[in-house]
Design a protein around this motif. Structure first.
Motif, PDB file in Angstrom:
ATOM      1  N   PRO A  23       0.861  -1.223  -0.100  1.00 16.21           N
ATOM      2  CA  PRO A  23       0.114   0.139  -0.056  1.00 16.21           C
ATOM      3  C   PRO A  23       0.997   1.252   0.126  1.00 16.21           C
ATOM      4  CG  PRO A  23      -0.948  -1.407   1.567  1.00 16.21           C
ATOM      5  CD  PRO A  23       0.077  -2.170   1.116  1.00 16.21           C
ATOM      6  N   ALA A  24       1.868   1.313   0.863  1.00 17.50           N
ATOM      7  CA  ALA A  24       2.670   2.379   0.907  1.00 17.50           C
ATOM      8  C   ALA A  24       3.455   2.547  -0.332  1.00 17.50           C
ATOM      9  CB  ALA A  24       3.715   2.394   2.077  1.00 17.50           C
ATOM     10  N   ASP A  25       4.167   1.725  -1.012  1.00 14.44           N
ATOM     11  CA  ASP A  25       4.812   1.745  -2.152  1.00 14.44           C
ATOM     12  C   ASP A  25       4.012   2.217  -3.331  1.00 14.44           C
ATOM     13  OD1 ASP A  25       7.130   1.594  -0.801  1.00 14.44           O
ATOM     14  OD2 ASP A  25       7.401  -0.496  -1.606  1.00 14.44           O
ATOM     15  N   LEU A  26       2.745   1.584  -3.261  1.00 12.39           N
ATOM     16  CA  LEU A  26       1.866   1.778  -4.363  1.00 12.39           C
ATOM     17  C   LEU A  26       1.480   3.296  -4.317  1.00 12.39           C
ATOM     18  CD1 LEU A  26       0.182   1.167  -6.624  1.00 12.39           C
ATOM     19  CD2 LEU A  26      -1.676  -0.009  -5.340  1.00 12.39           C
ATOM     20  N   ALA A  27       1.171   3.820  -3.382  1.00 12.19           N
ATOM     21  CA  ALA A  27       0.548   5.162  -3.150  1.00 12.19           C
ATOM     22  C   ALA A  27       1.720   6.115  -3.497  1.00 12.19           C
ATOM     23  CB  ALA A  27       0.130   5.503  -1.721  1.00 12.19           C
ATOM     24  N   ALA A  28       3.014   5.923  -3.089  1.00 13.39           N
ATOM     25  CA  ALA A  28       4.159   6.564  -3.470  1.00 13.39           C
ATOM     26  C   ALA A  28       4.336   6.677  -5.017  1.00 13.39           C
ATOM     27  CB  ALA A  28       5.432   6.264  -2.537  1.00 13.39           C
ATOM     28  N   MET A  29       3.948   5.727  -5.660  1.00 14.40           N
ATOM     29  CA  MET A  29       4.335   5.581  -7.069  1.00 14.40           C
ATOM     30  C   MET A  29       3.233   6.266  -7.739  1.00 14.40           C
ATOM     31  SD  MET A  29       6.212   4.587  -9.426  1.00 14.40           S
ATOM     32  CE  MET A  29       7.330   3.359  -8.941  1.00 14.40           C
ATOM     33  N   CYS A  30       2.064   6.032  -7.281  1.00 15.81           N
ATOM     34  CA  CYS A  30       1.015   7.098  -8.272  1.00 15.81           C
ATOM     35  C   CYS A  30       1.214   8.355  -7.925  1.00 15.81           C
ATOM     36  CB  CYS A  30      -0.323   6.599  -7.408  1.00 15.81           C
ATOM     37  SG  CYS A  30      -1.130   5.197  -7.568  1.00 15.81           S
ATOM     38  N   ALA A  31       1.754   9.029  -6.833  1.00 21.98           N
ATOM     39  CA  ALA A  31       2.175  10.557  -6.554  1.00 21.98           C
ATOM     40  C   ALA A  31       3.083  10.621  -7.252  1.00 21.98           C
ATOM     41  CB  ALA A  31       2.521  10.647  -5.016  1.00 21.98           C
ATOM     42  N   LEU A  32       4.437   9.889  -7.656  1.00 24.28           N
ATOM     43  CA  LEU A  32       5.108  10.259  -8.537  1.00 24.28           C
ATOM     44  C   LEU A  32       4.824  10.432 -10.053  1.00 24.28           C
ATOM     45  CD1 LEU A  32       8.204   7.861  -7.090  1.00 24.28           C
ATOM     46  CD2 LEU A  32       8.100  10.735  -7.192  1.00 24.28           C
ATOM     47  N   ALA A  33       4.060   9.585 -10.306  1.00 28.65           N
ATOM     48  CA  ALA A  33       3.286   9.438 -11.583  1.00 28.65           C
ATOM     49  C   ALA A  33       2.468  10.838 -12.080  1.00 28.65           C
ATOM     50  CB  ALA A  33       2.458   8.327 -12.029  1.00 28.65           C
ATOM     51  N   GLY A  34       2.299  11.648 -11.003  1.00 30.36           N
ATOM     52  CA  GLY A  34       1.449  12.574 -11.189  1.00 30.36           C
ATOM     53  C   GLY A  34      -0.010  12.532 -10.923  1.00 30.36           C
ATOM     54  N   LEU A  35      -0.367  11.365 -10.556  1.00 26.95           N
ATOM     55  CA  LEU A  35      -1.972  11.175 -10.477  1.00 26.95           C
ATOM     56  C   LEU A  35      -2.386  11.898  -9.354  1.00 26.95           C
ATOM     57  CD1 LEU A  35      -1.909   7.287 -10.901  1.00 26.95           C
ATOM     58  CD2 LEU A  35      -2.768   8.813 -12.641  1.00 26.95           C
ATOM     59  N   ASP A  36      -3.899  12.314  -9.348  1.00 23.39           N
ATOM     60  CA  ASP A  36      -4.613  12.865  -8.523  1.00 23.39           C
ATOM     61  C   ASP A  36      -5.563  11.959  -7.438  1.00 23.39           C
ATOM     62  OD1 ASP A  36      -3.456  15.394  -8.946  1.00 23.39           O
ATOM     63  OD2 ASP A  36      -4.696  15.224 -10.695  1.00 23.39           O
ATOM     64  N   VAL A  37      -6.221  11.016  -8.381  1.00 22.19           N
ATOM     65  CA  VAL A  37      -7.353  10.341  -8.008  1.00 22.19           C
ATOM     66  C   VAL A  37      -7.018   8.728  -8.167  1.00 22.19           C
ATOM     67  CG1 VAL A  37      -9.784   9.773  -7.937  1.00 22.19           C
ATOM     68  CG2 VAL A  37      -9.084  11.844  -8.487  1.00 22.19           C
TER      69      VAL A  37
END
Length: 238
Positions: A23-37
């Motif tokens: 969960p932590a790594d996935l959320a961090a990767m989503c943020a790095l990808a520039g996602l919002d939702v």
């Protein structure tokens, strides 16, 4: 406001998900990808949604709790909910209707429950890849009982999709929205039986390198789960 989304992501609780999809790594990767939702949609369970939503919030993301339901017909459905509690209630209903099969990690992969700091809390023994005894025609109403939205996943794929199983789009099922894959062809989108069907694109990421960059966006009046669900239901302009 224009918000970039990916509403089909798996964690290490999905047996086919990489063990590094914590969960932590996935959320961090989503943020790095520039996602919002973003939305966590593990196979037939919402067991890691609470941890993912907390990790996503820590990374400045709006996160929805969800599930990729495998129906009786082996059609995959994305089910998204307004709260973690609603998703977990839906998940308990699905668990009661899964066959009594045990997972074989050596064949299908591990199914890890984790907290938002990457601590392993346990391992699910039931086989989450099995088809639940829930028909595709029932999925939408069942999700709605928990305030959620359900729609067919990756309909352009050759397996576990509504079109691969039924052969054509069936309006009587009541779905006005469907998901396609990032590499869906323009020709597929123009199929005559999809006329009037709203299409959204999500990654179906099972590993960190499959998280799609910010490319697909929705225009919302506010950054809330309520607004996202309204958009998916068609209550807001698409």
């Amino acid at each position: 406001m224009k918000l970039y989304y990916d509403l089909h992501l798996h964690s290490c609780l999905s047996p086919c998900g990489s063990d590094d999809m914590t969960p932590a790594d996935l959320a961090a990767m989503c943020a790095l990808a520039g996602l919002d939702v973003v939305a966590l949609t593990d196979h037939n369970t919402a067991g890691n949604c609470a941890a993912f939503c907390r990790a996503a919030q820590r990374n400045g993301l709006l996160a929805l709790a969800g599930m990729e339901l495998c129906t009786r017909e082996e059609i995959h459905m994305i089910c998204l909910f307004p709260t973690v509690q609603a998703a977990e209630g839906f998940s308990r209903q699905v668990a009661r209707r899964l066959p009594p099969l045990k997972n074989r990690p050596e064949l299908f992969g591990h199914q890890y429950y984790m907290d938002e700091w990457d601590l392993v809390l346990g391992e699910e023994r039931a086989m989450l890849l099995a088809a639940a005894d829930i028909g595709v025609g029932e999925a939408g109403a069942l999700a709605a009982r928990f305030g959620g939205v359900a729609y067919p996943a990756h309909i352009d794929r050759a397996s576990f999709s509504l079109l691969s199983v039924l052969g054509l789009w069936e309006p009587s099922l009541g779905f006005s929205l469907a998901e396609v894959s990032p590499r869906c062809s323009p020709e597929f989108r123009q199929r005559s039986d999809l006329t009037g069907v709203r299409l959204i694109t999500s990654s179906d990421a099972h590993s960190l390198d499959q998280v799609w960059t910010a490319e697909h966006a929705m225009d919302l009046p506010e950054a809330t789960t309520h607004a996202v669900l309204e958009y998916l239901r068609g209550d807001l302009p698409f």
